[in-house]
Design a protein around this motif. Structure first.
Motif, mmCIF file in Angstrom:
data_model
loop_
_atom_site.group_PDB
_atom_site.id
_atom_site.type_symbol
_atom_site.label_atom_id
_atom_site.label_comp_id
_atom_site.label_asym_id
_atom_site.label_seq_id
_atom_site.Cartn_x
_atom_site.Cartn_y
_atom_site.Cartn_z
ATOM 1 N N THR A 116 22.414 -24.990 170.135
ATOM 2 C CA THR A 116 22.750 -26.396 169.160
ATOM 3 C C THR A 116 22.209 -26.375 169.481
ATOM 4 O O THR A 116 21.213 -27.334 169.641
ATOM 5 N N LYS A 148 33.765 -23.490 167.579
ATOM 6 C CA LYS A 148 34.526 -22.589 168.064
ATOM 7 C C LYS A 148 33.541 -21.524 167.816
ATOM 8 O O LYS A 148 33.609 -20.622 168.643
ATOM 9 N N ARG A 149 31.963 -21.030 167.888
ATOM 10 C CA ARG A 149 31.459 -20.620 167.825
ATOM 11 C C ARG A 149 30.565 -20.108 169.774
ATOM 12 O O ARG A 149 30.608 -19.592 170.191
ATOM 13 N N SER A 175 31.644 -20.772 158.220
ATOM 14 C CA SER A 175 30.116 -21.158 159.001
ATOM 15 C C SER A 175 29.338 -20.589 157.608
ATOM 16 O O SER A 175 28.247 -21.060 157.631
ATOM 17 N N ASP A 177 30.800 -17.229 172.117
ATOM 18 C CA ASP A 177 30.235 -17.007 172.813
ATOM 19 C C ASP A 177 30.108 -17.104 174.642
ATOM 20 O O ASP A 177 30.006 -16.354 175.715
ATOM 21 N N TRP A 233 36.037 -18.517 162.103
ATOM 22 C CA TRP A 233 34.617 -19.597 162.101
ATOM 23 C C TRP A 233 33.796 -18.079 161.161
ATOM 24 O O TRP A 233 33.213 -19.127 160.600
ATOM 25 N N PHE A 234 33.642 -17.045 161.151
ATOM 26 C CA PHE A 234 32.506 -16.730 160.199
ATOM 27 C C PHE A 234 33.087 -17.776 158.950
ATOM 28 O O PHE A 234 31.876 -17.923 158.009
ATOM 29 N N ILE A 284 37.766 -15.138 165.013
ATOM 30 C CA ILE A 284 36.795 -14.816 164.611
ATOM 31 C C ILE A 284 36.819 -14.689 163.317
ATOM 32 O O ILE A 284 34.985 -15.505 162.124
#
Length: 238
Positions: A147, A171-172, A60, A176, A56-57, A53
């Motif tokens: 998306t 990844k998100r 992003s 999710d 990914w953050f 996570i």
């Protein structure tokens, strides 16, 4: 078992533990707590899940409106190269016929993406903001992020999935999906384990070296302790 044998076994066990500590890996399973009075469930993430996570953050942060538009345009033009010429017509003020080349659902998306690229700037500076994976929460209203493209868009979606924006979005989506499963469990008011996507830890060289050194010290201690057990060592040449 004799005292000498017992001591040798103890040294050998210590050496094994020292080496094993280097290769030990944590369990990867998030625990969804029972639903609280506010209808929200706390999710205790495993270390590898937190890393995914957080990764990914951080990625992003480099994807803003400009990058999302850029990658959408790149994916469409890769699959439908003819739209490039049509876009050049539009830039000259001529009538562009995107509808003859693109599926109906992509015409507006392509036009909007072109407009966004003109009106936005590339993302240069990343914020120092962090995501709190120690206080992860889900509730019955937790939903998947939308998306710009979906699997229904076929080859364009596949091309977009290979872009920076697409990879971050993928990844998100994995996060999710796990959130949705956890939210379903939360809705039922049950405590359960839910698997979130995981990421490998970065190689910690100091920890590895420390573990190996510890093992070597244990082995060295065993080597020099052998004479005390009545075991003669061969003379070593210098």
């Amino acid at each position: 078992m004799t005292s000498t044998t017992t001591r040798i076994a103890a040294y050998a066990t210590a050496a094994t533990l020292a080496l094993g500590a280097v290769a030990a890996t944590p369990a990867n399973a998030a625990t969804v707590a029972a639903k609280g009075k506010d209808g929200v469930c706390a999710v205790k993430l495993a270390p590898a899940e937190k890393r995914f996570i957080e990764s990914w953050f951080d990625e992003s942060k480099a994807i803003g409106d400009y990058e999302q538009a850029r990658d959408l345009i790149a994916a469409i033009e890769q699959v439908y190269p003819g739209v490039v010429a049509e876009n050049e017509k539009a830039l000259k003020g001529e009538k562009a016929e995107f509808g003859k080349l693109l599926p109906e659902g992509l015409v507006a998306k392509y036009a909007d993406a072109q407009k966004t690229m003109k009106e936005s700037e590339p993302t240069v500076h990343r914020t120092l903001e962090a995501i709190d994976t120690d206080s992860w929460r889900v509730d019955p209203d937790t939903k998947r992020m939308e998306t710009p493209l979906t699997a229904k868009d076929g080859d364009v979606y596949k091309a977009w999935a290979e872009t920076p924006s697409g990879k971050v979005a993928a990844k998100r989506m994995l996060i999710d999906d796990a959130d949705a499963t956890a939210a379903e469990t939360c809705t039922k008011g049950m405590r359960a384990n839910v698997k979130y996507p995981t990421a490998e830890a970065d190689v910690n060289v100091p920890a590895i070296v420390g573990g190996v050194v510890a093992a070597l010290l244990v082995i060295a201690g065993l080597f020099f302790a052998l004479p005390h057990f009545g075991i003669k060592l061969p003379m070593l040449g210098m």
